[in-house]
Design a protein around this motif. Sequence first.
Motif, short mmCIF file in Angstrom:
data_model
loop_
_atom_site.label_atom_id
_atom_site.label_comp_id
_atom_site.label_asym_id
_atom_site.label_seq_id
_atom_site.Cartn_x
_atom_site.Cartn_y
_atom_site.Cartn_z
N ASP A 7 -22.55 29.52 -48.90
CA ASP A 7 -23.53 28.58 -48.36
C ASP A 7 -24.21 29.16 -47.13
N HIS A 9 -25.82 28.38 -43.64
CA HIS A 9 -25.63 27.28 -42.70
C HIS A 9 -25.97 27.75 -41.30
N SER A 30 -31.68 31.14 -39.19
CA SER A 30 -30.22 31.05 -39.23
C SER A 30 -29.66 31.72 -37.98
N TRP A 117 -31.01 20.03 -40.61
CA TRP A 117 -30.49 21.39 -40.55
C TRP A 117 -29.29 21.55 -39.62
N SER A 120 -25.89 22.74 -43.21
CA SER A 120 -26.73 23.35 -44.24
C SER A 120 -28.09 22.66 -44.22
N ARG A 143 -24.78 22.06 -50.13
CA ARG A 143 -24.88 23.15 -51.12
C ARG A 143 -26.33 23.43 -51.50
N ALA A 146 -27.81 28.66 -51.04
CA ALA A 146 -26.66 29.54 -50.93
C ALA A 146 -27.02 30.90 -51.51
#
Length: 877
Positions: A7, A9, A30, A117, A120, A143, A146
């Motif tokens: 995933d 995240h 990210s 956000w 995830s 999910r 990913a």
Amino acid sequence: MPIVERDLHGWSLAGSAKPGESLTSFSLKSSSSATFQGFTFTLSFPLANAYRVFVTGPDRPAPPHDNVIYKGEQDAGCPFTIRSIDEQKCQAVLAFPNQSPTHLDGAGRERELHLEWSESLLLNVWETNRNGKVRLIGDLPGRSYAMTEHGMIRHWWIERNNLHVGLGERAAPLDLTSRSFTMTGTDGACYDAYEGDPLYKHTPFLISTPRPEPGDGPESLPSTYAIYHPTNSVATWDIGRWHDDPWGYHKTFVQDWGGLEEWVLVGKGVKEVVRTFGELVGMPKLVPRDWLGYLASGMGLGESDKPIAQELLSTWPDLCKKHDIPCSAMHLSSGYTVGEDGNRYTFHMNTRRYPDFKGMIKLFHKAGIKIVPNIKPYMLDSHEAYDKLHAANALFHDPWTKNPVKTRIWSSAVGVTGKGGWVDMTSPEGRQWWADGVQSLIDLGCDGMWNDNDEYHLHDDAFICRNDMPVNMRNAVKGETNIGLMGRMLNTEMMGKISHDTLIKNNPDRRPFIVTRSGNVGTFKYVASTWSGDNETSWKNLRGSQAIQLNAGLSLMQSYGSDIGGFGGPLPTPEMFTRWVQLGVTHSRFCIHSFKPNKVDPSGAGATNTPWMYPEVLPIIREAIKWRYEFLPYFNSLMWSSHLEAEPTNAPLMYGDFASDANLFSEESLNGFDAWIGAGRLLSAPALFEGLLSREVYFPKSSPKDTSLYFDLHAPYGSHAAGSRAIVSTPLEHMGLFAREGSVIPIGKSVNTVTQTQGPARTTHDGVDVVLESEGGVVALDDWRGVLIFPGEAGQYSGEWIEDDGISTKPSVSTIHVSYSATKDKVTVKAQWKEHGFKPLWGDKIHIMLPYRDERKVEGAEQVMRGERKLWFVSVS
């Protein structure tokens, strides 16, 4: 093998944003771990009714492709508004761009995108309609995005009650819900039309549309959406088959290589998202008129040594004349390329079988029959050009051995393979070899190209291609690249492009025609037609071909059909062959093609399905094929609608105006075989079970108040009300066929015709004039036009169609608009030129034909007779 899923995240807002601000993109980065550092999520609105998501990282480049042709997103795009934002809670609400009242997305429905956000990513689209605020599409929490080993994975909630269609060429039934599919192409010879996967095409375009409740009107339905991933990488779609607690049922897209590019298209129904898809990737190519009639083929004809193939093929025009079967084109199977060792060598001419290939083509051209030869993008290692292409680095290479990839390829007889490889069309030398070969066939007089065996089913993603491309690739990667990321069928697309460009170079004023067995979405920028590959003879596969046809049409493969009678397996029985022809003449592409190694047919033509192979049903087959030619002006106009508006010639019953009819979403209907030939005009009800002499038909409603009639085009020529059911007759002589009240259907002569007395429609590119009926030939001038109209007891109606020469690259066009009104005693008709660029041979006179047994007078028109049928002259003003 289970999918390894990591995933994504830990995201933070990239840049700044505030409530009320108007933006063209919204980006996140990210930030939580070294694993995902450098990944970005970008949301933008290139179209007013579509948004695009990019998720990319250092080892997940955006997928390279040229499948999207829409240029608007390179500018500012469509600004959207930040309705609210909370950076601490990691939440934002974005408003869709303002909708134009005339935009195909439909005004008056407020939509918001809710983005979260904190851990995830989570994106949900909400819509406000008459039923309140409902979720249109939503990510699966925890999910949503990913990584797999080399690619990406997406999970969404699934609307279990929605109908899912599209994905290109998919096995029956029509509804894709609760099923899984592989996005790649393979040589699926003799596949099961209900179980086969994958088949020949790569089309990651999925439509999700709501099922109405009884009594719903069009305004009550939630919107339809479609998801499109332009990648050429191998992928899989799971549409609610995957159940995984605590998430329950969901739908999943797994892309084997690269980062994610995702488009979500929103519209009022299937029709509108298909139209938007066409705007995004390119509308279907305009098919030359010559390829809308009966297309002949057969491996048995081109494979013959006793008599030699040229002698056998040269009898074809006379056989058509003898049996009174009009024919427009001959597909020349690859037997002409067979060498002395019995193997096929692409672009090699077997002069023993074909001592005068060019002369044979002229013979066909005089009979009004075009020639399209089979060409394959692979070669055995014994091919005369193999060493040259190897030396030029124009073959795929294995990164471990540094040698050209060799695999098993079909080389001679059925089931016989030899060692060889595919030519790398991402290399200039590979493309030049292909162009030179196409040129050699054009020089011999061939009219189009049949790109076959072009799935590029290489078995290792690590194989290397040159990646020296002649097109502007979005998200281009540089230098030699593995085919996992580039996608195998990028080569299929390049084959189509080079065939297309070489035809245009030779004959710039002639509409190019290429038919392909395989293709990605980009292939159809260059290729006009395709079919469902090497099917097998059975009643089951005949039935399954209808659903395959319909999903292909919704995916912009709108000149499409199946091999009539089945390509492989036994010869069809006379009844099965008759039913297959009756269905096939209603499809956008009608081709009788086969290879039957186990039995010689009664015609003496070898192992080949032919229209005259069963004398006992020949009159029925002849009538069906002549019906196709009679309705060819209608099919030609439908192909214009496909080209201009992305409207499929053959559409499922719930398409367009009929999306609110709950009966059309029942399992009975979706698993059935009825379809539109031109949505809302002709309803086909085929008989696809052995011995089926009558069957029940349901007549679709456009709204709860719809009372339109459907007129039976066969005896007893009755009518049926919309929303009703009836048992109709389907003797072997015909299937069910009905015209909806208010339709305007142009028809012509029931023979092969040309639209010009002089010019490219009459003279082939090798300088041969078609021999007309008046000169002893079988081809007529297209100098008569009838128009079928279907008035009720009272009402006002209108419709129009397009005419052109059927051959020009940039044709002049005429559009004829017909309006008519009816009372119990008379029908009044008015015809006008809406455009008048093309001057048809029939001048300005059309012949109005009322339904059988309708004895009303057409006011202001002159009555004539055509056989036993009463017609009325009307001038187009």
